[in-house]
Design a protein around this motif. Structure first.
Motif, short mmCIF file in Angstrom:
data_model
loop_
_atom_site.label_atom_id
_atom_site.label_comp_id
_atom_site.label_asym_id
_atom_site.label_seq_id
_atom_site.Cartn_x
_atom_site.Cartn_y
_atom_site.Cartn_z
N PRO A 1 33.75 39.53 43.86
CA PRO A 1 34.64 40.00 42.79
C PRO A 1 34.21 41.29 42.11
O PRO A 1 35.03 42.18 41.89
CB PRO A 1 34.66 38.82 41.82
CG PRO A 1 34.53 37.63 42.71
CD PRO A 1 33.55 38.05 43.77
N THR B 1 34.79 44.10 44.61
CA THR B 1 36.21 44.24 44.91
C THR B 1 36.93 44.95 43.78
O THR B 1 37.85 45.74 44.00
CB THR B 1 36.83 42.85 45.14
OG1 THR B 1 36.06 42.16 46.11
CG2 THR B 1 38.26 42.97 45.67
N ARG C 1 45.65 36.41 40.17
CA ARG C 1 44.78 36.74 39.03
C ARG C 1 45.14 35.90 37.82
O ARG C 1 44.27 35.41 37.11
CB ARG C 1 44.93 38.23 38.69
CG ARG C 1 44.12 39.08 39.62
CD ARG C 1 44.33 40.56 39.36
NE ARG C 1 43.81 41.29 40.51
CZ ARG C 1 44.20 42.50 40.88
NH1 ARG C 1 45.11 43.13 40.18
NH2 ARG C 1 43.68 43.08 41.94
N GLU D 1 39.65 34.95 41.67
CA GLU D 1 38.95 36.23 41.71
C GLU D 1 39.04 36.79 43.12
O GLU D 1 38.85 36.07 44.10
CB GLU D 1 37.49 36.05 41.33
CG GLU D 1 37.32 35.64 39.88
CD GLU D 1 35.85 35.55 39.55
OE1 GLU D 1 35.21 36.59 39.39
OE2 GLU D 1 35.33 34.42 39.51
N GLU D 2 39.25 38.10 43.20
CA GLU D 2 39.48 38.71 44.50
C GLU D 2 38.17 39.00 45.24
O GLU D 2 37.20 39.48 44.66
CB GLU D 2 40.26 40.01 44.32
CG GLU D 2 40.79 40.55 45.65
CD GLU D 2 41.46 41.91 45.50
OE1 GLU D 2 41.62 42.39 44.36
OE2 GLU D 2 41.79 42.50 46.54
N LEU E 1 37.11 30.00 42.32
CA LEU E 1 38.38 30.17 43.04
C LEU E 1 38.44 31.61 43.52
O LEU E 1 38.58 32.53 42.72
CB LEU E 1 39.54 29.84 42.08
CG LEU E 1 40.97 29.91 42.59
CD1 LEU E 1 41.14 29.09 43.86
CD2 LEU E 1 41.93 29.42 41.52
N TYR E 2 38.25 31.78 44.82
CA TYR E 2 38.23 33.12 45.42
C TYR E 2 39.50 33.32 46.24
O TYR E 2 39.99 32.38 46.85
CB TYR E 2 37.04 33.25 46.36
CG TYR E 2 35.72 33.55 45.70
CD1 TYR E 2 35.64 34.04 44.40
CD2 TYR E 2 34.53 33.39 46.41
CE1 TYR E 2 34.42 34.33 43.82
CE2 TYR E 2 33.30 33.67 45.83
CZ TYR E 2 33.25 34.16 44.53
OH TYR E 2 32.04 34.45 43.97
#
Lengths: 565, 565
Positions: free
Chosen positions: A50, A53, B68, B73-74, B135-136
């Motif tokens: 994250p 990114t 989001r 989370e990215e 949580l990705y």
């Protein structure tokens, strides 16, 4: 959104990074992984996490915007590129391609660059000159089976690139596209705030006849640049012609002389390059003199000489001797290795600069200025390609000729790269200090960390909401059980530009500067109205380090501070 | 920006697509490539061109926003996934992986999905229960060496996916994450406007114990769904338990009976499944009854029987006969293929639903409603995985036990996919008509095409700028030498929601509706103030098809129309 979700979940800074002076010995590549910007599942491969990114997303947004504003249209090319295309351009062998087969036996590589594919696409699309100019770009992952991947993002096996390709009807129109991209590059690199240079470069494997590298000058760089104090030229070492600082004839008689042998494409001419043994030969400068030299023949020195050592060999063959201009008649030349050579077959070229320049020599372009060397990190490269790819891949266009009839010409191309993941590694490296990273505000994972030093949660809520309304990308560090000092250290380590501390003086809030400052826009705002706003400076008074701001003004003050960094 | 750059450079619609009724025979996959949304360099591979990239960018923005907002989370995982991880989970063989070696001999696959990699990453990051929930998500290209790729994007060798993964301390917490993602999926699919269903599904290769498919009901779909008129359950055919519409005992004595043989994991039990020959056996329903069945044993029917045909074979082995509930005692059972079998070793299970339901049968869940079948296109899938991946990859977490000491448990996972490129193919297919595509405004390549029917260029400039100021993503078709009718046809073919025609009635501008309308928000604006705004309706008066709007009001009217489509 639950408060728990508000902060990146994984943000565990190892205590070893928080001790005084502990960062001095941590390489930047390690700092990235220790802080969780990304991890490497294998050397050269990257999982972006994250924190990383977020930097990546902000950087790509900036690049997208400038690409679109310059008229480039976005594409997204397949990651698998058919072998046949690369065979047509002669690049299937030699480059470090990841190769694979599909279940039907077709062969592909993972796209390392897209000249082949994009040219094939354009060839199918371009109907006539009315379709041009065409300027395509993409931002995606590229692959290279790098034998010795470096730690971090600087030399990886997968890397994120912005690559753009232009197609035009003529060399002149292609140069207009080239200049348009150069202007866009200046806008991108200016926005990132980190000082950069645009250097003349050799075209290497990509080919073409003109290219520039976009470089960050930094001691950790792998490239060597020269800047001339006279004509201001900035050149990659490979493109730097240089003259010795003093006339060799007057200088100390040179030391030992080395020779390297080359052969021409047709294998008929032996080229002997002579230069002082303490210098480094630059084969591409030699090639500028003898263009037929085959720099990729793959033969050893002995194998080259063997081509010319037969009894009759030298009857039908030629020898060219090229002397670096630092040599003179008194230099200690090695013996010529082939016997029975007829002097009539030998051509000798003297006074040619064929070695890498060194700091302090004279610029070969203006013959006056002194060359100053520096190390640099390459972050972009622009190439004028001409017909190099359009010709083998038959990317042609009909244009009206002089007599009104249509004639078919090859498209004239350019290609333009920015190493996106490389940029992040480079900026991380260049801007870090002993407290950690210092991101330019435009690409920081977020812009300001709000830390609550009071027990009243509603105050930090208010601060977050004021900043949010002012368009500030803010995060609140509301982790329990951690002290204020630890939280401040951590946000500085991660490199967030501002720390906003909500403490007992609320509604006065403290804003600490962590980011690098590039200008002082806030001063004009301050001059207009300093009500509810106090500034603390460095001891020498030169630079602001802390702002104490009333909550009512917080949003506008923070937004203006962020424009400075 | 030069005016030439304002319109996508390649926009050459072949004349064959503009003839009346010419589109009826053009498959959607061809329409995409003919219009230049993307091209296929090889079957199953995709080069996204500007039109398609624009749709893709808009769709991914919507997904990013909802991910989001739900706290995801990215990340961006490596495209190359080490073989070792897949060997640990037993998925290295069997799935259609693209496999390759690097120059050092290490083996990888191109990421087809990321359960393995993300679990390994999480295992290294999760320190304690305080790190969870985690949580990705990511949106990127995935690869599958599909043997028979379909034209277009529906079954490709590379496809763009949003995949998310949740990690929790307990099954209960994991179900909370699951429901959070389900809520986010509802928000994404609602925003896209195309009606969708959430169906109970089997977990297939991914594994786990609960899953839902997100489907678009459409005759072109590859999946079969059943909806029960009684309990409203929506189920994939593989999860649909069904009872015959009339009692088999009272019905016509069944036709011929088929049998299929299976074997258990330990090879000790022969399972014989009997069902009416005109029905299709669903092995996973059989497995619900006899969980030890090995559905992937890879043996032919003869090979299975051979395991049980030795002289002594049946002394130590068992036979289970499972009868579909549509069979009854008078059914024509085939002979039992193995001799000397002792009846004592045979167990017979009757009245089990083990075949695919057909339209009109009774729902096996509520035993009352009737099952209605429909074809559907799968565009998303959510899975509760439990410990399936965390166990072999040792993704554990310390949690405080009852006595206060920490105990180590496996993380409980979920995974959540949206087929991004598939969604585009599906929406293109579902929303097209005989004039071409009809994109929902939120993902249209752009929202409104301005066409100048007058010779006064300044008028269309004014219109473009008004729309731009109202936040409308507008393009001006200023190509020379093309008639108004042709331009209108082309923008409708591409599927742009609105056509804005600037003609002789300026400052009154005509806005033609091309997009599909989902509601009529504009009516409340119209009711407030209809000054300078006229509406033309369909002949039956039901629906607005054209708005004549004064330039002063154009921005707000167009923005409100776009919210309707």
């Amino acid at each position: 959104m639950s408060p728990l979700r508000r902060f990146p979940r994984i943000f565990s800074v190892g205590p070893e990074l928080l001790k005084p002076n502990s960062l001095a010995k941590v390489p930047t590549a390690d700092l990235f992984t220790k802080l969780g910007f990304f991890t490497h599942p294998k050397p050269g491969l990257v999982h972006w996490l994250p924190l990383g990114t977020s930097v990546l997303d902000k950087l790509t947004s900036i690049i997208h915007r400038h690409m679109r504003n310059s008229g480039a249209e976005e594409v997204r090319m397949s990651a698998l590129s058919p072998a046949a295309l690369w065979q047509q351009t002669g690049r299937w062998t030699g480059t470090e391609l990841f190769k694979l087969h599909d279940s039907s036996g077709s062969e592909y590589c993972l796209a390392a660059t897209c000249e082949e594919d994009i040219t094939a696409v354009a060839a199918a699309q371009i109907a006539s000159y009315k379709s041009l100019p065409l300027l395509y770009y993409q931002i995606n992952t590229k692959f290279r089976d790098e034998k010795r991947p470096r730690a971090g993002l600087l030399r990886g096996r997968e890397f994120i690139m912005k690559d753009a390709y232009s197609f035009d009807v003529s060399p002149e129109a292609a140069m207009e596209s080239y200049e348009e991209m150069v202007a866009a590059y200046h806008r991108v690199f200016s926005e990132l705030r980190v000082p950069y240079v645009k250097a003349e470069a050799s075209t290497g494997d990509i080919g073409g006849s003109l290219s520039h590298e976009w470089q960050y000058v930094h001691p950790s760089g792998e490239d060597t640049l020269f800047r001339c104090t006279g004509c201001d030229a900035v050149l990659n070492v490979e493109k730097t012609l240089s003259f010795p600082a003093e006339d060799p004839a007057n200088g100390k008689a040179g030391g030992p002389v080395s020779v390297e042998y080359f052969v021409t494409d047709d294998k008929n001419t032996l080229v002997c390059a002579y230069f002082l043994s303490d210098r480094t030969l630059l084969p591409n400068l030699l090639q500028d003199e003898v263009p037929e030299i085959d720099l990729k023949c793959g033969l050893t020195q002995d194998q080259i000489l063997a081509l010319f050592s037969g009894e009759d060999a030298l009857l039908s063959k030629n020898v060219i001797r090229v002397m670096d201009l630092r040599l003179h008649s008194r230099s200690n030349f090695p013996d010529f290795p082939i016997k029975f050579v007829s002097r009539a077959l030998i051509t000798t070229l003297t006074d040619i600069p064929i070695v890498e320049a060194v700091h302090g020599e004279i610029c070969g372009q203006c013959s006056e200025g002194v060359l100053e060397s520096s190390r640099a990190i390459e972050v972009g490269h622009t190439f004028y390609l001409g017909e190099k790819y359009s010709k083998p891949l038959q990317c042609t266009v009909s244009v009206p000729g002089n007599d009104g009839t249509l004639e078919t010409v090859n498209a004239f191309m350019g290609c333009y790269g920015i190493g996106v993941s490389r940029l992040i590694a480079a900026i991380g490296e260049i801007n870090r200090d002993l407290m950690g990273f210092r991101w330019p505000a435009c690409i920081a994972p977020w812009s300001a960390t709000v830390i609550n030093a009071s027990t009243d949660f509603s105050k930090s809520e208010r601060v977050v909401s004021e900043l949010h309304d002012a368009g500030v990308d803010v995060r609140c560090d509301d982790r329990e059980g951690l002290g204020l000092g630890r939280k401040i250290k951590e946000t500085k380590l991660v490199g967030i530009p501002l720390v906003v501390i909500v403490g007992k003086n609320f509604p006065i809030v403290e804003v600490e500067i962590r980011g690098k400052k590039y200008n002082d826009l806030w001063k004009s705002l301050f001059a207009q109205d300093s009500e509810g706003w106090e500034v603390e400076y460095l001891e020498d008074g030169t630079s602001d380090i802390k702002h104490k701001v009333h909550i009512e003004r917080l949003g506008s003050v923070v937004a203006s501070l962020l424009k400075d960094m």
